[in-house]
Design a protein around this motif. Structure first.
Motif, PDB file in Angstrom:
ATOM      1  N   UNK A  18       0.857  -1.185   0.000  1.00 51.66           N
ATOM      2  CA  UNK A  18       0.000   0.000   0.000  1.00 51.66           C
ATOM      3  C   UNK A  18       0.890   1.230   0.000  1.00 51.66           C
ATOM      4  N   UNK A  19       0.543   2.204  -0.814  1.00 52.87           N
ATOM      5  CA  UNK A  19       1.277   3.470  -0.797  1.00 52.87           C
ATOM      6  C   UNK A  19       0.285   4.623  -0.803  1.00 52.87           C
ATOM      7  N   UNK A  20       0.602   5.622  -0.007  1.00 56.69           N
ATOM      8  CA  UNK A  20      -0.157   6.876   0.009  1.00 56.69           C
ATOM      9  C   UNK A  20       0.779   7.980  -0.449  1.00 56.69           C
ATOM     10  N   UNK A  21       0.369   8.730  -1.454  1.00 54.86           N
ATOM     11  CA  UNK A  21       1.239   9.767  -2.016  1.00 54.86           C
ATOM     12  C   UNK A  21       0.521  11.112  -1.981  1.00 54.86           C
ATOM     13  N   UNK A  22       1.092  12.031  -1.212  1.00 53.41           N
ATOM     14  CA  UNK A  22       0.618  13.424  -1.145  1.00 53.41           C
ATOM     15  C   UNK A  22      -0.883  13.500  -0.871  1.00 53.41           C
ATOM     16  N   UNK A  23      -1.343  12.695   0.093  1.00 52.60           N
ATOM     17  CA  UNK A  23      -2.773  12.637   0.407  1.00 52.60           C
ATOM     18  C   UNK A  23      -3.145  13.767   1.358  1.00 52.60           C
ATOM     19  N   UNK A  24      -4.161  14.536   0.983  1.00 54.88           N
ATOM     20  CA  UNK A  24      -4.696  15.598   1.830  1.00 54.88           C
ATOM     21  C   UNK A  24      -6.197  15.385   2.002  1.00 54.88           C
ATOM     22  N   UNK A  25      -6.691  15.759   3.196  1.00 53.79           N
ATOM     23  CA  UNK A  25      -8.112  15.617   3.476  1.00 53.79           C
ATOM     24  C   UNK A  25      -8.560  16.716   4.420  1.00 53.79           C
ATOM     25  N   UNK A  37       2.440  11.178   2.858  1.00 54.91           N
ATOM     26  CA  UNK A  37       3.109  10.203   2.011  1.00 54.91           C
ATOM     27  C   UNK A  37       3.709   9.113   2.888  1.00 54.91           C
ATOM     28  N   UNK A  38       3.342   7.868   2.607  1.00 59.18           N
ATOM     29  CA  UNK A  38       3.835   6.747   3.404  1.00 59.18           C
ATOM     30  C   UNK A  38       3.670   5.464   2.601  1.00 59.18           C
TER      31      UNK A  38
END
Length: 264
Positions: A18-25, A37-38
């Motif tokens: 799993x990768x999270x890239x530049x996620x904003x909420x 990012x992780x």
């Protein structure tokens, strides 16, 4: 004391599930995540640890496909997440069991929704009911079980659908300390034997260090990853000895030193 803005170390020779890239909420005017990012290594357990309200559960729900980010991308097995999927299963903090259904029906429910034949889904459910220590309770109903037993039902249900990624939102917070320690030991066995990727939200530093291959320390809202800690030596230890190991004690102290300034 401000948490250092260090870059997470790369995961060497390990597949990324799993990768999270530049996620904003954002929620209205509240910015929960900013450029998060992780990466989550395949077959390992990653804990999300940080002060209350730092967006741990928000990130978990975005990975699950239950929330949409305002920007950024989530990928599971290299494919973008656009909603819930069979490659992910969620273990809820409040059990989320069907009160009118038996343990067997609850555990097999995800397979039932997928159209799996009754005999096959009950055979699969029976395996995981036994694996989580509930053999003999297949015909019991949630109101007849303790909180710890109900949480085991939720875990068995998540395992039975054979998802690649298990998302666990403080799954042990509602049980007593003795049960919680047993759950932690059982979780280590599951990580070793199931070859799945676990993403685990907790508020407990000690729990995170005990169960994790890697720990992502998150900053207060708007949350970003501050640091990745990998207590790699502990995975080679017997479960009975981890809490006495110098690496365990030093890692707990190190994380507390980083987080203590955010405790109100």
């Amino acid at each position: 004391m401000a948490m250092p803005q260090t870059k997470p170390a790369p995961v060497a020779t390990t597949d990324i599930a799993v990768s999270a890239r530049s996620v904003s909420k954002t929620y209205g005017e509240t910015e929960a995540l900013r450029d998060m990012t992780i990466e989550f290594p395949r077959g390992q357990l990653t804990s999300l640890l940080g002060p209350s309200g730092c967006g741990k559960t928000t990130l978990l729900k975005i990975i699950a496909g239950l929330l949409e980010p305002n920007s950024g991308t989530i990928e599971v097995n290299g494919k973008p997440v656009t909603g819930p999927g069979e490659d992910r299963a969620f273990v809820f903090q409040d059990f989320a069991l069907l009160p009118w259904a038996s343990v067997m029906r609850n555990v097999a429910f995800g397979l039932e929704l997928r159209g799996v034949a009754k005999s096959e889904r009950e055979a699969i459910a029976a395996k995981y009911i036994a694996d989580v220590g509930l053999k003999g309770f297949e015909k019991s109903f949630p109101h007849e079980l303790s909180g710890g037993m109900r949480q085991r039902v939720g875990l068995a249900r998540a395992l039975s659908v054979n998802a690649d990624v298990l998302l666990m939102d403080e799954p042990f917070s509602a049980v007593d300390e003795q049960t919680r320690r047993k759950f932690q030991e059982d979780l280590l066995s599951l990580v070793q034997n199931e070859n799945k990727t676990f993403i685990f939200v907790t508020h407990s530093i000690e729990e995170a260090v005990y169960v994790s291959d890697q720990i992502a320390l998150l900053l207060p809202r708007p949350s970003r990853v501050s640091e990745i800690i990998r207590p790699s030596g502990l995975r080679m230890k017997d479960v009975d000895n981890i809490r006495r190991d110098p690496e365990y004690l030093d890692t707990v102290d190190r994380i507390w030193a980083l987080l203590r300034s955010y405790v109100e």
